[in-house]
Scaffold this active site. Structure first.
Site, short mmCIF file in Angstrom:
data_model
loop_
_atom_site.label_atom_id
_atom_site.label_comp_id
_atom_site.label_asym_id
_atom_site.label_seq_id
_atom_site.Cartn_x
_atom_site.Cartn_y
_atom_site.Cartn_z
N ALA A 65 3.54 -4.10 5.58
CA ALA A 65 4.85 -4.71 5.35
C ALA A 65 4.76 -5.45 4.02
O ALA A 65 3.67 -5.78 3.55
CB ALA A 65 5.17 -5.67 6.49
N GLY A 108 1.49 -2.75 8.56
CA GLY A 108 2.68 -1.97 8.89
C GLY A 108 2.56 -0.50 8.48
O GLY A 108 3.21 0.37 9.06
N GLU A 111 0.85 1.06 11.27
CA GLU A 111 1.80 1.05 12.40
C GLU A 111 2.88 2.12 12.21
O GLU A 111 3.31 2.76 13.17
CB GLU A 111 2.40 -0.35 12.53
CG GLU A 111 1.34 -1.36 12.95
CD GLU A 111 1.81 -2.81 12.79
OE1 GLU A 111 2.02 -3.24 11.65
OE2 GLU A 111 1.98 -3.49 13.81
N GLU A 131 -3.68 -7.98 9.22
CA GLU A 131 -2.72 -9.09 9.31
C GLU A 131 -3.40 -10.42 9.57
O GLU A 131 -2.95 -11.47 9.10
CB GLU A 131 -1.68 -8.82 10.40
CG GLU A 131 -0.68 -7.74 10.08
CD GLU A 131 -1.11 -6.35 10.51
OE1 GLU A 131 -2.32 -6.13 10.75
OE2 GLU A 131 -0.24 -5.47 10.60
N1 CAA Z 1 3.00 -6.18 0.19
C1 CAA Z 1 3.43 -6.41 -1.06
N2 CAA Z 1 2.77 -6.00 -2.17
C2 CAA Z 1 1.61 -5.34 -1.97
C3 CAA Z 1 1.10 -5.08 -0.69
C4 CAA Z 1 1.86 -5.51 0.43
N3 CAA Z 1 1.48 -5.27 1.70
N4 CAA Z 1 -0.08 -4.42 -0.83
C5 CAA Z 1 -0.29 -4.27 -2.15
N5 CAA Z 1 0.73 -4.83 -2.84
C6 CAA Z 1 0.90 -4.90 -4.30
C7 CAA Z 1 -0.06 -5.91 -4.90
O1 CAA Z 1 0.46 -7.20 -4.79
C8 CAA Z 1 -0.13 -5.40 -6.32
O2 CAA Z 1 1.03 -5.80 -7.00
P1 CAA Z 1 0.91 -6.61 -8.41
O3 CAA Z 1 0.30 -5.60 -9.32
O4 CAA Z 1 2.33 -6.95 -8.73
O5 CAA Z 1 0.01 -7.77 -8.14
C9 CAA Z 1 -0.05 -3.89 -6.16
O6 CAA Z 1 0.52 -3.66 -4.88
C10 CAA Z 1 -1.41 -3.20 -6.21
O7 CAA Z 1 -2.24 -3.82 -5.24
P2 CAA Z 1 -3.70 -4.37 -5.59
O8 CAA Z 1 -3.80 -4.79 -7.02
O9 CAA Z 1 -4.05 -5.40 -4.56
O10 CAA Z 1 -4.54 -3.03 -5.38
P3 CAA Z 1 -6.09 -2.92 -4.98
O11 CAA Z 1 -6.43 -1.48 -5.16
O12 CAA Z 1 -6.91 -3.93 -5.69
O13 CAA Z 1 -6.14 -3.28 -3.42
C11 CAA Z 1 -5.38 -3.17 -1.13
C12 CAA Z 1 -5.53 -2.44 -2.48
C13 CAA Z 1 -6.77 -3.42 -0.52
C14 CAA Z 1 -4.56 -2.26 -0.21
C15 CAA Z 1 -4.68 -4.55 -1.36
O14 CAA Z 1 -3.49 -4.31 -2.11
C16 CAA Z 1 -4.27 -5.26 -0.11
O15 CAA Z 1 -5.11 -5.85 0.55
N6 CAA Z 1 -2.96 -5.21 0.25
C17 CAA Z 1 -2.45 -5.92 1.40
C18 CAA Z 1 -2.82 -5.22 2.70
C19 CAA Z 1 -2.29 -6.02 3.87
O16 CAA Z 1 -2.68 -7.15 4.11
N7 CAA Z 1 -1.38 -5.40 4.67
C20 CAA Z 1 -0.77 -6.03 5.82
C21 CAA Z 1 0.55 -6.60 5.45
S1 CAA Z 1 1.24 -7.58 6.73
C22 CAA Z 1 1.96 -6.48 7.81
O17 CAA Z 1 1.94 -5.30 7.61
C23 CAA Z 1 2.62 -7.14 8.98
C24 CAA Z 1 3.10 -6.24 10.06
O18 CAA Z 1 2.34 -5.73 10.88
C25 CAA Z 1 4.49 -6.04 10.26
#
Ligand code: CAA
Length: 257
Positions: A65, A108, A111, A131
């Site tokens: 998400a 998400g 999911e 999460e």
């Molecule tokens: N939401 C918003 N933006 C996101 C994102 C997310 N879930 N995941 C990645 N991005 C964005 C980053 O912020 C980044 O944007 P900027 O360049 O503007 O900073 C861009 O995508 C590229 O990401 P990274 O630079 O972090 O890429 P990476 O290759 O270094 O890492 C990754 C990849 C490990 C997937 C890392 O991006 C990450 O950990 N993302 C978050 C994963 C996460 O925690 N997901 C769960 C979200 S909560 C959820 O989903 C709740 C639910 O159940 C409903």
């Protein structure tokens, strides 16, 4: 159909939906989930479409998400908007939806893939429910669907530690139907969708519904449901056509509506 955050195309009886927010690793913004719902509405209403493939990019199916959208939400905002429920639209789709997953399928994203009927994974795929690292837990079905798919022990470990698993581990755990080389992922998913779309549409619909009942019903009720639906199929032209074609050693011509 023109969208900002997804791209759609059709080939024959198969629709392809590609999540398309590359700069955010296909994070599931409200707009993306709304557009996905609209695309599914359109493909579901179209008798020319028999199966749908949902995919992302090489790097990410979806990284969860949209954290930036969620960061400032309060409890009442979250409750009233019910933003996490938008993923349910995928599970409610009555036509088969195959998730073709390469790269990250996190939070998400994982999911969303699990809300599809089955997942084909590239060998580059990585699944996780991180999460907990953000001070929340899965909210788009993860605590329920992951637990049903991989069992309590692995679901609990993934959800409580946030550990990611690779495609091979996901296949061993029963999360994905099959792992294929990354450069073959889309072809394999489209081929599976084409195959399904060529079968009888009403029979495919009933078979999907029957499998889904396994998660909702007791074994005895589920078997009773299956038996009723199975016998009802003998009232269809497609059962006559399928069996006649077998005996006459020819290709069957099924109803695609
Ligand atoms: N939401 C918003 N933006 C996101 C994102 C997310 N879930 N995941 C990645 N991005 C964005 C980053 O912020 C980044 O944007 P900027 O360049 O503007 O900073 C861009 O995508 C590229 O990401 P990274 O630079 O972090 O890429 P990476 O290759 O270094 O890492 C990754 C990849 C490990 C997937 C890392 O991006 C990450 O950990 N993302 C978050 C994963 C996460 O925690 N997901 C769960 C979200 S909560 C959820 O989903 C709740 C639910 O159940 C409903």
């Amino acid at each position: 159909m023109l969208f900002d955050t997804i791209a759609t195309e059709t080939t024959g009886r198969v629709a392809l939906i590609r999540l398309d927010r590359p700069k955010a690793l296909n994070a599931l913004s409200d707009q993306l989930l709304t557009e996905l719902g609209k695309a599914l509405d359109a493909f579901e209403a179209n008798d020319g479409i028999g199966a749908i493939v949902l995919t992302g990019s090489e790097k990410a199916f979806a990284a969860g998400a949209d954290i930036k959208e969620m960061a400032t939400k309060g409890f009442v905002d979250a409750l009233n908007s019910d933003f996490a429920a938008k993923v349910d639209r995928v599970a409610r789709c009555r036509k088969p939806v195959i998730a073709a997953v390469a790269g990250f399928a996190l939070g998400g994203g994982c999911e969303l893939a699990m809300a599809c009927d089955f997942i084909l994974a590239a060998d580059t795929a990585r699944f996780g429910q991180p999460e907990i690292t953000l001070g929340i837990m899965p909210g788009m079905g993860g605590t329920q669907r992951l637990t049903r798919l991989v069992g309590r022990a692995k679901a609990m470990e993934m959800i409580l530690t946030g550990r990611m698993i690779d495609a091979a581990e996901a296949e061993r755990a029963g999360l994905v139907a099959r792992v294929v080389p990354a450069d073959k992922l889309l072809d394999e998913a489209l081929a599976a969708a084409e195959k399904i779309a060529d079968f009888s549409a009403p029979i495919v619909r009933l078979a999907k519904e029957s499998v889904n009942q396994a998660e909702e019903m007791s074994l005895a009720d589920g078997i009773r449901f299956e038996r009723r639906v199975f016998y009802a199929m003998f009232a269809t032209e497609d059962q006559k056509e399928g069996m006649a074609a077998f005996t006459e050693k020819r290709t069957p011509h099924f109803n695609h509506r």
